[in-house]
Design an enzyme around this catalytic site. Structure first.
Site, PDB file in Angstrom:
ATOM      1  N   TYR A  78       7.173  -9.631   2.076  1.00  0.00           N
ATOM      2  CA  TYR A  78       8.413 -10.080   2.104  1.00  0.00           C
ATOM      3  C   TYR A  78       9.227 -10.390   3.499  1.00  0.00           C
ATOM      4  CZ  TYR A  78      10.714  -9.378  -2.596  1.00  0.00           C
ATOM      5  OH  TYR A  78      11.086  -9.609  -4.067  1.00  0.00           O
ATOM      6  N   LYS A  93      -3.168  -2.710  -5.285  1.00  0.00           N
ATOM      7  CA  LYS A  93      -4.165  -3.772  -5.673  1.00  0.00           C
ATOM      8  C   LYS A  93      -5.338  -3.334  -4.712  1.00  0.00           C
ATOM      9  CE  LYS A  93      -5.570  -6.700  -8.682  1.00  0.00           C
ATOM     10  NZ  LYS A  93      -5.854  -6.434  -9.946  1.00  0.00           N
ATOM     11  N   ASP A 149      -1.774  -4.120 -12.088  1.00  0.00           N
ATOM     12  CA  ASP A 149      -1.760  -5.056 -13.415  1.00  0.00           C
ATOM     13  C   ASP A 149      -1.949  -3.829 -14.481  1.00  0.00           C
ATOM     14  OD1 ASP A 149      -4.349  -4.179 -12.571  1.00  0.00           O
ATOM     15  OD2 ASP A 149      -5.300  -6.166 -13.255  1.00  0.00           O
ATOM     16  N   ASP A 179       9.235  -4.940  -6.727  1.00  0.00           N
ATOM     17  CA  ASP A 179      10.407  -5.960  -7.301  1.00  0.00           C
ATOM     18  C   ASP A 179      10.031  -6.203  -8.712  1.00  0.00           C
ATOM     19  OD1 ASP A 179      12.497  -7.821  -7.327  1.00  0.00           O
ATOM     20  OD2 ASP A 179      10.795  -9.286  -6.861  1.00  0.00           O
ATOM     21  N   ASP A 188      11.914  -4.555 -12.524  1.00  0.00           N
ATOM     22  CA  ASP A 188      12.488  -5.546 -13.550  1.00  0.00           C
ATOM     23  C   ASP A 188      11.954  -5.030 -14.933  1.00  0.00           C
ATOM     24  OD1 ASP A 188      14.180  -6.795 -11.584  1.00  0.00           O
ATOM     25  OD2 ASP A 188      13.642  -8.681 -12.475  1.00  0.00           O
TER      26      ASP A 188
HETATM   27  C1  IPM Z   1      15.868  -7.546  -6.221  1.00  0.00           C
HETATM   28  C2  IPM Z   1      16.009  -8.862  -5.859  1.00  0.00           C
HETATM   29  C3  IPM Z   1      15.852  -9.207  -4.504  1.00  0.00           C
HETATM   30  C4  IPM Z   1      14.515  -9.071  -4.157  1.00  0.00           C
HETATM   31  C5  IPM Z   1      15.877 -10.746  -3.909  1.00  0.00           C
HETATM   32  C6  IPM Z   1      17.412 -11.111  -4.694  1.00  0.00           C
HETATM   33  C7  IPM Z   1      15.991 -11.101  -2.609  1.00  0.00           C
HETATM   34  O1  IPM Z   1      15.235  -9.410  -6.746  1.00  0.00           O
HETATM   35  O2  IPM Z   1      16.709  -6.666  -5.265  1.00  0.00           O
HETATM   36  O3  IPM Z   1      15.080  -6.822  -6.735  1.00  0.00           O
HETATM   37  O4  IPM Z   1      13.557  -9.889  -4.570  1.00  0.00           O
HETATM   38  O5  IPM Z   1      13.980  -7.948  -3.621  1.00  0.00           O
HETATM   39 MG    MG Z   2      14.109  -8.036  -8.188  1.00  0.00          MG
END
Ligand code: IPM
Ligand code: MG
Length: 359
Positions: free
Chosen positions: A140, A191, A223, A247, A251
């Site tokens: 990042y 990884k 993975d 990240d 999710d």
């Molecule tokens: C998160 C989001 C952010 C990230 C974006 C909005 C920059 O997806 O906080 O997970 O990728 O970190």
């Molecule tokens: Mg995110």
């Protein structure tokens, strides 16, 4: 008196933060929480007003505050802007400028929502995972980065995955400390079979593991970790991983719990100062409709009270109130199922405040 910077941001950020503010005001007015709230602009909303997604005034406010509450950033409207001024840069700038290297993303399944998960109830019931994501390094932020034109005229995009030993070590320590207060297990995700940078990650985590003999450390390729999260998620206690893997995996873990609209997060610096935000985004498709779920943001306030403001009782009050509204059968659209009462964003916020007042 503790100072809290309130940064609603974009899209549903505005609506959900308004509900979390009601909860903070209730704790202040009814239960004597000593806080002062001050609002600032961030993201696309800030870009529209000032030409930058992270205005100096906001950065100053966030730095001076004891804690920051953030909604979400981003939206269709700003997608064609140059990447340097996109709303996301406002969020990344805050993380980086405030040194918020440790991102804690709990994935907890509320028993009342077991049916809301797309996975079978027996796979997810009782789920309680903590993902510890490195937040200010890795691909990042790595340099060099950009899009260049090669000699043959073709464009080439590039980013750099980079971690220094000290960066790996400090996030590792956070994960081990958290595991010590939970089930005592850390799974480090990398990884290492392909990327030198994460080969070093594994080496340093192994060293840190030796310094924490009470914690059971395991390693997993990313993975496989993604697969295991949907196959048998309850095998995990604490997962620690890089910025980008975290990240993605967070999710995935969020969805195990039924809705990404339920999950809070904390981003902490070396001293425990933090920025608190729901892990979901600005959801421009439903923004302004008063249908978004404010519970992730409200639960982020609970995390703030626990991790930065040292008010665990107040945090407990919020968590108890959220449980109470779920017990009452109140559901926003994202977690609604047959037989439950569908409520709007503001009705959900009001119900949490009412439940707080009843305590
Ligand atoms: C998160 C989001 C952010 C990230 C974006 C909005 C920059 O997806 O906080 O997970 O990728 O970190
Ligand atoms: Mg995110």
């Amino acid at each position: 008196m503790k100072k809290i910077a309130i940064l609603p941001g974009d899209g549903i950020g505005q609506e959900i933060v308004a509900e979390a503010v009601k909860v903070l005001e209730c704790l202040r007015d009814d239960y004597g929480l000593q806080v002062e709230l001050e609002e600032g602009l961030v993201g696309g909303t800030a870009y529209d007003a000032t030409g930058t997604p992270l205005p100096e005034a906001t950065l100053k406010l966030a730095k001076a505050a004891d804690a920051v509450l953030l909604g979400a950033v981003g939206g269709y409207k700003w997608e064609s802007l140059d990447i340097s001024v996109r709303p996301e840069k406002g969020l990344l700038g805050l993380r980086s400028e405030l040194g918020l290297f440790a991102n804690l993303r709990p994935a907890i399944l509320y028993p009342q929502l077991a049916d809301a998960s797309t996975l079978k109830p027996e796979i997810v019931s009782g789920l309680d995972i903590m993902i510890v994501r490195e937040l200010t390094g890795g691909i990042y932020f790595g340099q060099p980065r950009g899009v260049r034109t090669l000699d043959n005229g073709e464009r080439q995009g590039y980013n750099t995955l980079v971690y220094s030993e000290s960066e790996i070590r400090r996030i590792g320590r956070v994960a081990f400390d958290i595991a010590a207060k939970r089930d005592g297990r850390v799974c480090s995700v990398d990884k290492a079979n392909v990327l030198e940078c994460t080969e070093l990650w594994r080496e340093v985590m192994t060293e840190e593991g030796k310094a924490h003999p009470d914690i059971e450390l395991s390693h997993m390729y990313v993975d496989n970790a993604a697969m295991q999260l949907v196959r048998a998620p309850k095998q995990f206690d604490v997962m620690v991983t890089t910025n980008m893997f975290g990240d993605i995996l967070s999710d995935c873990a969020a969805m195990l719990t039924g809705s990404i609209g339920m999950l809070p997060s904390a981003s902490l610096d070396e001293n425990g100062k933090g920025m608190y935000e729901p892990i979901h985004g600005s959801a421009p498709d439903i923004a302004g409709q008063n249908v978004a779920n404010p519970l992730a943001t409200i639960l982020s306030v609970a995390m703030m009270l626990r991790y930065t403001l040292d008010e665990p009782d107040m945090a407990g009050r919020i968590e108890q109130a959220v449980n109470a509204v779920l017990d009452q059968g109140l559901r926003t659209a994202d977690i609604w199922s047959e037989g439950m009462q569908k409520v709007s964003t503001s009705e959900m916020g009001d119900a949490v405040v009412a439940a707080l007042r009843r305590q």
